[in-house]
Design a protein around this motif. Structure first.
Motif, short mmCIF file in Angstrom:
data_model
loop_
_atom_site.label_atom_id
_atom_site.label_comp_id
_atom_site.label_asym_id
_atom_site.label_seq_id
_atom_site.Cartn_x
_atom_site.Cartn_y
_atom_site.Cartn_z
N GLU A 1 35.23 62.57 23.64
CA GLU A 1 34.49 61.61 22.81
C GLU A 1 35.40 60.68 22.02
OE1 GLU A 1 31.16 61.22 23.00
OE2 GLU A 1 31.24 62.76 24.55
N GLY A 2 36.49 61.21 21.48
CA GLY A 2 37.32 60.44 20.56
C GLY A 2 38.33 59.54 21.25
N ASP A 3 38.50 58.35 20.72
CA ASP A 3 39.45 57.40 21.31
C ASP A 3 40.88 57.90 21.27
OD1 ASP A 3 37.40 55.69 21.90
OD2 ASP A 3 38.07 54.07 20.58
N ASN A 4 41.29 58.54 20.18
CA ASN A 4 42.67 59.05 20.12
C ASN A 4 42.90 60.13 21.16
OD1 ASN A 4 43.36 57.25 18.07
ND2 ASN A 4 43.06 58.75 16.45
N GLU A 5 41.90 60.98 21.39
CA GLU A 5 42.02 62.01 22.42
C GLU A 5 42.06 61.39 23.81
OE1 GLU A 5 39.79 65.94 21.72
OE2 GLU A 5 38.67 64.43 20.60
N LEU A 6 41.25 60.37 24.05
CA LEU A 6 41.30 59.66 25.33
C LEU A 6 42.67 59.03 25.53
CD1 LEU A 6 37.78 57.99 25.40
CD2 LEU A 6 38.68 59.56 27.14
N PHE A 7 43.19 58.41 24.48
CA PHE A 7 44.51 57.80 24.54
C PHE A 7 45.57 58.86 24.83
CE2 PHE A 7 48.28 56.20 22.01
CZ PHE A 7 48.70 55.29 22.96
N GLU A 8 45.47 60.01 24.19
CA GLU A 8 46.40 61.10 24.44
C GLU A 8 46.40 61.48 25.91
OE1 GLU A 8 46.00 65.79 23.74
OE2 GLU A 8 46.30 64.69 21.86
N ARG A 9 45.23 61.70 26.48
CA ARG A 9 45.15 62.09 27.89
C ARG A 9 45.71 60.99 28.78
NH1 ARG A 9 41.47 65.61 30.12
NH2 ARG A 9 41.81 66.73 28.18
N PHE A 10 45.44 59.74 28.44
CA PHE A 10 45.96 58.60 29.20
C PHE A 10 47.49 58.60 29.17
CE2 PHE A 10 45.66 53.66 29.47
CZ PHE A 10 45.83 53.69 30.84
N VAL A 11 48.06 58.81 28.00
CA VAL A 11 49.53 58.84 27.87
C VAL A 11 50.10 60.04 28.63
CG1 VAL A 11 51.48 59.06 26.27
CG2 VAL A 11 49.57 57.52 25.72
N PHE A 12 49.45 61.18 28.56
CA PHE A 12 49.91 62.35 29.33
C PHE A 12 49.92 62.03 30.82
CE2 PHE A 12 48.50 65.84 26.09
CZ PHE A 12 49.62 65.58 25.32
N GLU A 13 48.86 61.41 31.31
CA GLU A 13 48.79 61.11 32.75
C GLU A 13 49.86 60.10 33.14
OE1 GLU A 13 47.22 62.80 34.86
OE2 GLU A 13 45.68 63.78 33.67
N ILE A 14 50.12 59.11 32.31
CA ILE A 14 51.17 58.14 32.59
C ILE A 14 52.53 58.84 32.63
CG2 ILE A 14 52.47 56.21 31.55
CD1 ILE A 14 49.67 55.10 30.66
N ASN A 15 52.77 59.72 31.68
CA ASN A 15 54.06 60.40 31.62
C ASN A 15 54.25 61.41 32.74
OD1 ASN A 15 55.96 59.79 29.18
ND2 ASN A 15 53.86 59.36 28.56
N GLN A 16 53.17 61.91 33.31
CA GLN A 16 53.28 62.86 34.40
C GLN A 16 53.76 62.19 35.68
OE1 GLN A 16 51.07 63.28 37.34
NE2 GLN A 16 52.48 64.89 37.98
N ALA A 17 53.56 60.89 35.82
CA ALA A 17 53.91 60.19 37.06
C ALA A 17 55.35 60.52 37.49
CB ALA A 17 53.76 58.68 36.88
N GLY A 18 55.47 61.04 38.70
CA GLY A 18 56.77 61.40 39.24
C GLY A 18 57.31 62.73 38.76
N LEU A 19 56.57 63.40 37.92
CA LEU A 19 57.00 64.69 37.36
C LEU A 19 55.90 65.72 37.59
CD1 LEU A 19 58.33 63.23 34.00
CD2 LEU A 19 59.71 63.90 35.97
N SER A 20 56.11 66.93 37.13
CA SER A 20 55.09 67.97 37.30
C SER A 20 54.14 68.01 36.10
CB SER A 20 55.75 69.34 37.48
OG SER A 20 56.26 69.80 36.25
N TRP A 21 52.90 68.37 36.39
CA TRP A 21 51.92 68.54 35.32
C TRP A 21 52.34 69.72 34.43
CZ3 TRP A 21 49.04 65.59 32.78
CH2 TRP A 21 47.99 66.06 31.99
N ASP A 22 53.00 70.68 35.01
CA ASP A 22 53.50 71.82 34.26
C ASP A 22 54.40 71.35 33.10
OD1 ASP A 22 53.73 74.82 34.13
OD2 ASP A 22 55.85 74.33 34.41
#
Length: 175
Positions: free
Chosen positions: A29-50
């Motif tokens: 629901e929250g924009d900051n939480e959505l932004f957090e998930r978005f940044v996590f997904e961007i940072n995962q690119a080329g790396l492991s989700w672990d």
């Protein structure tokens, strides 16, 4: 092996199991939480989700708990701080994308009331349609990043196997 099947084999306190059972595919629901998930997904690119899951807390601290207004105002001093912080992914393109995307989210908040309302305004779309919208609006948004972000936040299906008990929990609106 699917993520659901894999996570079933893990102890309940494993970071993958916690993420799968309590966050993956659940609406945010929250924009900051959505932004957090978005940044996590961007940072995962080329790396492991672990790696991203292991660094969640250090990311939250380094990025001021993903406060959109704070990150949007990061300057060169903040960029240098992040580039020297081993608790995050020290990639200038990903750091710059987080700052740029925070600024874009601020614009969307002014226009639509919130980042979530902007996403809701465009929902439902196919993955391909979403990718076009995200590429037009944000930086560092390839197909897999957009797909995982939207799947992990419940906007695209596929986060869970059809027989996964967590999918049933999400569909019943329980978190």
């Amino acid at each position: 092996m699917s993520y659901c099947t894999y996570c079933k084999t893990l102890p309940e306190d494993n970071h993958h199991r916690i993420y799968h059972d309590n966050h993956y595919g659940f609406p945010i629901e929250g924009d900051n939480e959505l932004f957090e998930r978005f940044v996590f997904e961007i940072n995962q690119a080329g790396l492991s989700w672990d790696l991203i899951l292991k660094k969640q807390e250090t990311f939250r601290a380094a990025y001021h708990r993903f406060d959109i207004d704070v990150v949007a105002n990061y300057n060169q001093v903040e960029i240098e701080r992040l580039l020297n912080d081993a608790g995050v992914i020290r990639n200038i393109l990903k750091i710059n994308a987080a700052i740029h995307n925070a600024k874009e989210i601020q614009k969307l908040q002014k226009e639509h009331g919130s980042f979530k309302k902007w996403i809701d305004h465009h929902h439902p779309k196919t993955k391909e349609e979403w990718v076009k919208i995200f590429k037009k609006t944000f930086k560092f948004t390839g197909g897999e990043i957009v797909n995982e972000f939207l799947m992990s936040t419940g906007y695209l299906s596929g986060a869970h196997d059809s027989d996964c008990h967590i999918l049933k929990k999400i569909q019943n609106g329980k978190s």
